[in-house]
Design a protein around this motif. Structure first.
Motif, PDB file in Angstrom:
ATOM      1  N   PRO A 158       0.809  -1.220   0.000  1.00  0.00           N
ATOM      2  CA  PRO A 158       0.000   0.000   0.000  1.00  0.00           C
ATOM      3  C   PRO A 158       0.846   1.276   0.000  1.00  0.00           C
ATOM      4  N   LEU A 159       1.962   1.267   0.726  1.00  0.00           N
ATOM      5  CA  LEU A 159       2.810   2.463   0.771  1.00  0.00           C
ATOM      6  C   LEU A 159       3.459   2.737  -0.581  1.00  0.00           C
ATOM      7  N   GLY A 160       3.954   1.690  -1.233  1.00  0.00           N
ATOM      8  CA  GLY A 160       4.607   1.871  -2.531  1.00  0.00           C
ATOM      9  C   GLY A 160       3.652   2.382  -3.588  1.00  0.00           C
ATOM     10  N   GLY A 161       2.436   1.831  -3.626  1.00  0.00           N
ATOM     11  CA  GLY A 161       1.441   2.309  -4.583  1.00  0.00           C
ATOM     12  C   GLY A 161       1.141   3.781  -4.377  1.00  0.00           C
ATOM     13  N   LEU A 162       1.009   4.180  -3.128  1.00  0.00           N
ATOM     14  CA  LEU A 162       0.724   5.575  -2.794  1.00  0.00           C
ATOM     15  C   LEU A 162       1.907   6.485  -3.142  1.00  0.00           C
ATOM     16  N   ILE A 163       3.080   6.101  -2.733  1.00  0.00           N
ATOM     17  CA  ILE A 163       4.267   6.947  -2.955  1.00  0.00           C
ATOM     18  C   ILE A 163       4.601   7.088  -4.433  1.00  0.00           C
ATOM     19  N   PHE A 164       4.512   5.992  -5.209  1.00  0.00           N
ATOM     20  CA  PHE A 164       4.917   6.025  -6.611  1.00  0.00           C
ATOM     21  C   PHE A 164       3.773   6.320  -7.567  1.00  0.00           C
ATOM     22  N   GLY A 165       2.574   6.476  -7.037  1.00  0.00           N
ATOM     23  CA  GLY A 165       1.430   6.801  -7.882  1.00  0.00           C
ATOM     24  C   GLY A 165       1.070   5.685  -8.848  1.00  0.00           C
ATOM     25  N   VAL A 166       1.291   4.455  -8.419  1.00  0.00           N
ATOM     26  CA  VAL A 166       0.966   3.288  -9.231  1.00  0.00           C
ATOM     27  C   VAL A 166      -0.264   2.644  -8.617  1.00  0.00           C
ATOM     28  N   GLU A 167      -1.216   2.249  -9.457  1.00  0.00           N
ATOM     29  CA  GLU A 167      -2.414   1.580  -8.964  1.00  0.00           C
ATOM     30  C   GLU A 167      -1.998   0.422  -8.052  1.00  0.00           C
ATOM     31  N   ILE A 168      -2.685   0.288  -6.929  1.00  0.00           N
ATOM     32  CA  ILE A 168      -2.290  -0.721  -5.943  1.00  0.00           C
ATOM     33  C   ILE A 168      -2.288  -2.115  -6.543  1.00  0.00           C
ATOM     34  N   GLY A 169      -3.218  -2.429  -7.441  1.00  0.00           N
ATOM     35  CA  GLY A 169      -3.232  -3.744  -8.082  1.00  0.00           C
ATOM     36  C   GLY A 169      -1.962  -3.992  -8.873  1.00  0.00           C
ATOM     37  N   HIS A 170      -1.525  -2.982  -9.633  1.00  0.00           N
ATOM     38  CA  HIS A 170      -0.278  -3.126 -10.399  1.00  0.00           C
ATOM     39  C   HIS A 170       0.932  -3.191  -9.469  1.00  0.00           C
ATOM     40  N   PHE A 171       0.912  -2.358  -8.438  1.00  0.00           N
ATOM     41  CA  PHE A 171       2.032  -2.399  -7.507  1.00  0.00           C
ATOM     42  C   PHE A 171       2.031  -3.720  -6.751  1.00  0.00           C
ATOM     43  N   GLY A 172       0.844  -4.266  -6.491  1.00  0.00           N
ATOM     44  CA  GLY A 172       0.748  -5.576  -5.859  1.00  0.00           C
ATOM     45  C   GLY A 172       1.390  -6.661  -6.702  1.00  0.00           C
ATOM     46  N   VAL A 173       1.180  -6.611  -8.029  1.00  0.00           N
ATOM     47  CA  VAL A 173       1.818  -7.582  -8.921  1.00  0.00           C
ATOM     48  C   VAL A 173       3.331  -7.440  -8.838  1.00  0.00           C
ATOM     49  N   ILE A 174       3.800  -6.210  -8.877  1.00  0.00           N
ATOM     50  CA  ILE A 174       5.239  -5.971  -8.777  1.00  0.00           C
ATOM     51  C   ILE A 174       5.777  -6.526  -7.462  1.00  0.00           C
ATOM     52  N   THR A 175       5.079  -6.257  -6.358  1.00  0.00           N
ATOM     53  CA  THR A 175       5.595  -6.703  -5.062  1.00  0.00           C
ATOM     54  C   THR A 175       5.536  -8.222  -4.906  1.00  0.00           C
ATOM     55  N   VAL A 176       4.472  -8.862  -5.408  1.00  0.00           N
ATOM     56  CA  VAL A 176       4.373 -10.318  -5.265  1.00  0.00           C
ATOM     57  C   VAL A 176       5.439 -11.023  -6.110  1.00  0.00           C
ATOM     58  N   ILE A 177       5.609 -10.594  -7.354  1.00  0.00           N
ATOM     59  CA  ILE A 177       6.640 -11.216  -8.204  1.00  0.00           C
ATOM     60  C   ILE A 177       8.028 -10.882  -7.666  1.00  0.00           C
ATOM     61  N   SER A 178       8.207  -9.645  -7.242  1.00  0.00           N
ATOM     62  CA  SER A 178       9.499  -9.270  -6.661  1.00  0.00           C
ATOM     63  C   SER A 178       9.772 -10.074  -5.400  1.00  0.00           C
ATOM     64  N   ALA A 179       8.750 -10.301  -4.575  1.00  0.00           N
ATOM     65  CA  ALA A 179       8.925 -11.083  -3.351  1.00  0.00           C
ATOM     66  C   ALA A 179       9.295 -12.526  -3.670  1.00  0.00           C
ATOM     67  N   THR A 180       8.691 -13.067  -4.716  1.00  0.00           N
ATOM     68  CA  THR A 180       9.016 -14.441  -5.113  1.00  0.00           C
ATOM     69  C   THR A 180      10.476 -14.531  -5.547  1.00  0.00           C
ATOM     70  N   ILE A 181      10.895 -13.594  -6.380  1.00  0.00           N
ATOM     71  CA  ILE A 181      12.299 -13.552  -6.803  1.00  0.00           C
ATOM     72  C   ILE A 181      13.195 -13.337  -5.585  1.00  0.00           C
ATOM     73  N   ALA A 182      12.779 -12.436  -4.697  1.00  0.00           N
ATOM     74  CA  ALA A 182      13.582 -12.133  -3.512  1.00  0.00           C
ATOM     75  C   ALA A 182      13.690 -13.330  -2.570  1.00  0.00           C
TER      76      ALA A 182
END
Length: 142
Positions: A24-48
Motif C-alpha cells: 500500500p505504501l509503494g502504490g501511494l508513494i509512486f502513484g501506481v495503482e495498488i493492483g499493479h504495484f501488488g503484482v510488482i511486489t508479489v513477483i518481486s517477493a518471489t524472486i527475492a
C-alpha cells in the motif's frame, strides 16, 4: 548454520511482513495503482525469496570459511543487507521496467527507493529473527 526448514521460514516471514507494509505504501508513494504495484511486489517477493535463500546460504558458508563462525556484528549485518540488495537490484530493475512499460532509469529509481526501505527492514528483521531463533554456535572444522 541454519537448517533448510529454518531458512525457508525466515524467507517466507521476511517477505510476507514486507508485503503487508510495502504494497500500500509503494502504490501511494509512486502513484501506481495498488493492483499493479501488488503484482510488482508479489513477483518481486518471489524472486527475492529465492535470492534470499541462495544469498544467505552462501553468505553463511563464506563467513564460516573466512572467519570460522556465523555470528554477525552490526557492521557485518549492514554489509550483508547492502550486498543482498545490490544483487536483488540487478534482478528486479529489468522486471519492473518491463511490467510498468517504464524506462530503465525510472525503474531503477523506484527500485533504489524500495531497496532503501528493505535495507533498513532487513537489518531490523534479521536482528529480531536471530534473537527469536538464535543460530546454534558453530565453528569451522579443523
Amino acid at each position: 548454520m541454519r537448517t533448510t526448514r529454518d531458512r525457508i521460514r525466515h524467507a517466507i516471514l521476511f517477505e510476507l511482513i514486507a508485503l503487508i507494509i510495502v504494497t500500500p505504501l509503494g502504490g501511494l508513494i509512486f502513484g501506481v495503482e495498488i493492483g499493479h504495484f501488488g503484482v510488482i511486489t508479489v513477483i518481486s517477493a518471489t524472486i527475492a525469496m529465492i535470492w534470499n535463500y541462495i544469498f544467505n546460504l552462501g553468505f553463511d558458508h563464506g563467513m564460516l570459511r573466512v572467519i570460522g563462525h556465523t555470528r554477525k556484528t552490526l557492521p557485518v549485518r549492514i554489509g550483508h543487507a547492502l550486498l543482498f540488495e545490490i544483487g536483488l537490484l540487478c534482478l528486479l530493475v529489468p522486471f519492473i521496467a518491463w511490467y510498468l512499460g517504464a524506462p530503465l532509469l525510472q525503474a531503477l529509481i523506484m527500485d533504489v527507493a524500495l531497496s532503501g526501505f528493505y535495507v533498513v527492514y532487513a537489518i531490523a528483521f534479521n536482528w529480531a529473527y536471530d534473537t527469536i531463533y538464535p543460530i546454534p554456535a558453530l565453528t569451522a572444522p579443523d
